[in-house]
Design an enzyme around this catalytic site. Structure first.
Site, PDB file in Angstrom:
ATOM      1  N   CYS A   1      37.035 -19.329 -19.234  1.00 20.93           N
ATOM      2  CA  CYS A   1      37.870 -18.128 -19.152  1.00 20.93           C
ATOM      3  C   CYS A   1      39.054 -18.342 -18.201  1.00 20.93           C
ATOM      4  O   CYS A   1      40.013 -19.001 -18.568  1.00 20.93           O
ATOM      5  CB  CYS A   1      37.032 -16.910 -18.787  1.00 20.93           C
ATOM      6  SG  CYS A   1      37.834 -15.396 -19.342  1.00 20.93           S
TER       7      CYS A   1
ATOM      8  N   GLU B   1      28.712 -19.793 -21.234  1.00 23.38           N
ATOM      9  CA  GLU B   1      27.511 -19.746 -20.385  1.00 23.38           C
ATOM     10  C   GLU B   1      26.588 -18.592 -20.755  1.00 23.38           C
ATOM     11  O   GLU B   1      25.378 -18.663 -20.511  1.00 23.38           O
ATOM     12  CB  GLU B   1      27.889 -19.671 -18.901  1.00 23.38           C
ATOM     13  CG  GLU B   1      28.576 -18.391 -18.422  1.00 23.38           C
ATOM     14  CD  GLU B   1      30.096 -18.405 -18.552  1.00 23.38           C
ATOM     15  OE1 GLU B   1      30.610 -19.207 -19.365  1.00 23.38           O
ATOM     16  OE2 GLU B   1      30.773 -17.624 -17.853  1.00 23.38           O
TER      17      GLU B   1
ATOM     18  N   HIS C   1      33.202 -17.076 -22.697  1.00 20.08           N
ATOM     19  CA  HIS C   1      32.208 -17.496 -21.699  1.00 20.08           C
ATOM     20  C   HIS C   1      30.993 -18.115 -22.403  1.00 20.08           C
ATOM     21  O   HIS C   1      30.022 -17.416 -22.694  1.00 20.08           O
ATOM     22  CB  HIS C   1      31.735 -16.286 -20.888  1.00 20.08           C
ATOM     23  CG  HIS C   1      32.763 -15.737 -19.959  1.00 20.08           C
ATOM     24  ND1 HIS C   1      32.930 -16.211 -18.677  1.00 20.08           N
ATOM     25  CD2 HIS C   1      33.682 -14.764 -20.131  1.00 20.08           C
ATOM     26  CE1 HIS C   1      33.915 -15.535 -18.095  1.00 20.08           C
ATOM     27  NE2 HIS C   1      34.382 -14.657 -18.951  1.00 20.08           N
TER      28      HIS C   1
ATOM     29  N   GLN D   1       0.836  -1.204   0.000  1.00 15.75           N
ATOM     30  CA  GLN D   1       0.000   0.000   0.000  1.00 15.75           C
ATOM     31  C   GLN D   1       0.871   1.255   0.000  1.00 15.75           C
ATOM     32  O   GLN D   1       0.609   2.215  -0.721  1.00 15.75           O
ATOM     33  CB  GLN D   1      -0.900   0.018   1.236  1.00 15.75           C
ATOM     34  CG  GLN D   1      -1.932  -1.108   1.256  1.00 15.75           C
ATOM     35  CD  GLN D   1      -2.733  -1.084   2.557  1.00 15.75           C
ATOM     36  OE1 GLN D   1      -3.011  -0.034   3.100  1.00 15.75           O
ATOM     37  NE2 GLN D   1      -3.107  -2.261   3.047  1.00 15.75           N
TER      38      GLN D   1
HETATM   39  N1  GLN Z   1      41.454 -12.745 -15.147  1.00 15.62           N
HETATM   40  C1  GLN Z   1      41.490 -13.292 -16.452  1.00 15.62           C
HETATM   41  C2  GLN Z   1      41.744 -12.258 -17.527  1.00 15.62           C
HETATM   42  O1  GLN Z   1      41.550 -11.093 -17.308  1.00 15.62           O
HETATM   43  C3  GLN Z   1      40.222 -14.095 -16.756  1.00 15.62           C
HETATM   44  C4  GLN Z   1      39.008 -13.234 -16.843  1.00 15.62           C
HETATM   45  C5  GLN Z   1      37.722 -14.034 -16.712  1.00 15.62           C
HETATM   46  O2  GLN Z   1      37.711 -15.156 -16.237  1.00 15.62           O
HETATM   47  N2  GLN Z   1      36.611 -13.464 -17.116  1.00 15.62           N
HETATM   48  O3  GLN Z   1      42.131 -12.610 -18.611  1.00 15.62           O
END
Ligand code: GLN
Length: 536
Positions: A376, A507, A505, A181
């Site tokens: 990465c 993901e 990445h 509210q």
């Molecule tokens: N630290 C690493 C780099 O800068 C990996 C970066 C990460 O895992 N996104 O290359």
């Protein structure tokens, strides 16, 4: 307030509108003064997501992509920092023709310009705008002002949805509507009347409370949607549709609903809810429970990618969060924890903390035939482990941690050196999608089934190509390279059930309806090993 599911609500409504044949896109507004999310620590703000066109942004953009199965571009994200920066830059370029530049109307006008641009770029029929933060707080007032002004100019084309939290205090055991509210009153003070209230709570909203909210908040009872806690976030669009939220929203715009089709979605959802065959995947990380956020926020895309791949294979993922730092001192603990797993992931990361623990985990995976997937930093650390323990390069390291190592197998990218020297550190990593050419007869090529793929990056360091030949001669397989720069993007090992690391990445490109091929290959391999161990 944050954390109650505004992002999932936004993504779900967009998904519903899309299922009815419209084009919908989502925009996230973050009230921070950071210009982008790249400079925020993941334990404070959750994962930093990266768009195809290289913007470091809030994890909600990831939710939008996972729900909509579309790339959301940088136009769809703004922070107060970025908005103020463009207004100030325009002022410095005499873009206001000598006028006095003021917070209102100039900041809201810039916000509106960006919202309209996002809609145009996405060729969208609907733009869903998620305003971060809490109604009534100082930081997002200018956005409420922008919303009000937008509606004033386009009265038939703008509606407001309040996502509100209804607590059920333990001592009372009763759902409380008062905060909602007051939230509506604060909105009213900003000149905004919500058209819908999404009532987030542990429990279902009952009729008496719905009536109460309706009277006090000036919203029809049919437009108050109960959104109780659920087991799986992908249930939300289906639940909203049970309440006919899609049709109700369209009706506010005077539009009839077109076809309704969440059939594909519901099919995958059933698998997600009812798969019983368990698969245990461990994430060895360091961004733990220290601040407001937990590990699950810091690695949300990794977690979603594992889940999505598992569900599509009819498996029920159990994800364990493991503390890399503790492995540095305690190898017994590490062996005990890792032995239990069907697969090991080392995700992205920065800096020195936990690095040796992660390298130990990689070594364990390599020697014990545990499926390993490095993302990465997880790829870079796998290269270091291989260099040290297989190629005999004692003390091999990344120059990020040891700038004086004799074997800098991972080194700062040439173009990064000047940026770091000039302290140009915001939005200057290697960011966004780059091409990756895959080599025949490798795990990577088999998983993707394509010759060239595009994957998203966020890093300053890279595989040192000067040492590539030596490492290859010792058995390291380079299975993906960038065709323009020759940078190494994927490494893998032979004679192992699954050992692969990506500089990018993956993901970030996994979706609920379309899991990522590398995650699928990894989970599949993990399940296969599990079955073999059980039977052999
Ligand atoms: N630290 C690493 C780099 O800068 C990996 C970066 C990460 O895992 N996104 O290359």
């Amino acid at each position: 307030m944050s954390g109650i599911g505004k992002g999932i609500t936004t993504a779900s409504v967009a998904k519903i509108l899309k299922s009815k044949g419209f084009r919908a896109t989502c925009v996230k507004i973050d009230p921070y003064l950071n210009v982008d999310a790249g400079t925020m620590n993941p334990v404070e703000h959750g994962e930093v997501f990266v768009t195809e066109d290289g913007m470091e942004c809030d994890q909600d953009i990831g939710n939008y992509e996972r729900f909509l199965d579309e790339n959301i571009l940088s136009y769809n994200y703004m922070t107060s920092g970025s908005v103020y920066l463009s207004v100030i830059e325009k002022e410095r370029a005499l873009g206001f023709g000598g006028k006095c530049v003021e917070t209102v109307p100039h900041i809201p006008e810039e916000v509106i310009r960006r919202l309209l641009l996002a809609g145009k770029k996405a060729k969208a029929d609907f733009v869903l705008v998620e305003i971060g933060g809490t109604v009534g707080e100082y930081q997002n007032l200018v956005y409420l002002e922008a919303a009000r002004m937008l509606r004033l100019k386009n009265p038939k084309n703008v509606i407001f949805v309040l996502v509100s939290y209804l607590p059920v205090p333990k001592q009372i055991g009763e759902m409380k509507t008062k905060p909602t509210q007051y939230a509506v009153r604060s909105l009213n003070a900003a000149g905004i009347q919500p058209d819908f209230i999404i009532a987030r709570s542990e429990l279902l909203l009952d009729e008496p409370r719905k009536r109460k909210l309706s009277i006090f908040c000036n919203v029809g009872p049919r437009d108050i949607i109960s959104a109780p806690d659920i087991e799986n976030i992908y249930q939300v669009p289906v639940n909203f549709e049970k309440d006919k939220l899609g049709l109700k929203i369209l009706a506010k715009f005077g539009i009839d609903g077109k076809k309704r089709d969440l059939a594909d979605w519901s099919k995958v959802l059933r698998r997600a809810l009812f798969s019983k065959k368990e698969i245990k995947i461990g994430i060895v990380g360091k961004y733990f429970n220290t601040g407001k956020f937990t590990l699950s926020d810091s690695y949300i895309s990794v977690i979603e990618a594992i889940k999505q791949a598992s569900w599509h294979l009819g498996l029920c993922p159990k994800i364990l969060w493991l503390d890399a730092e503790s492995y540095e001192k305690d190898s017994r603990k590490m062996r005990k924890e890792l032995q239990e797993l069907d697969g090991i992931v080392v995700p992205g990361g920065f800096g020195e903390r936990g690095v040796e623990g992660k390298i130990k985990a990689v070594e364990f995976a390599r020697k014990n035939n545990k499926p390993y997937f490095g993302l990465c930093y997880g790829m870079q650390l796998a290269v270091i482990e291989f260099a040290r323990n297989v190629a005999g390069m004692r003390g091999a390291h990344t120059t990020e941690v040891n700038p004086r190592t004799k074997y800098p197998v991972i080194d700062l990218m040439q173009e990064q050196k000047a940026k770091i020297f000039a302290k140009k550190l915001g939005g200057t990593m290697r960011l966004g999608a780059y091409a990756c050419r895959l080599l025949d007869k490798t795990i990577a090529k088999m998983a993707y089934g394509e010759r060239t793929v595009y994957e998203r990056h966020r890093h300053r360091y890279e595989f040192n190509s000067a040492l590539r030949k030596v490492l290859e001669s010792k058995g390291l397989v380079v299975s993906g390279v960038n065709p323009e720069s020759g940078l190494v993007e994927i490494i893998e090992l032979k004679n192992h059930p699954f050992f692969l690391g990506t500089q990018f990445h993956p993901e970030f490109k996994s979706r609920f309806l379309k899991p990522h091929p590398l995650f699928s290959a990894f989970v599949k391999a993990a399940y296969k090993v599990k079955q073999q161990n059980k039977h052999g």
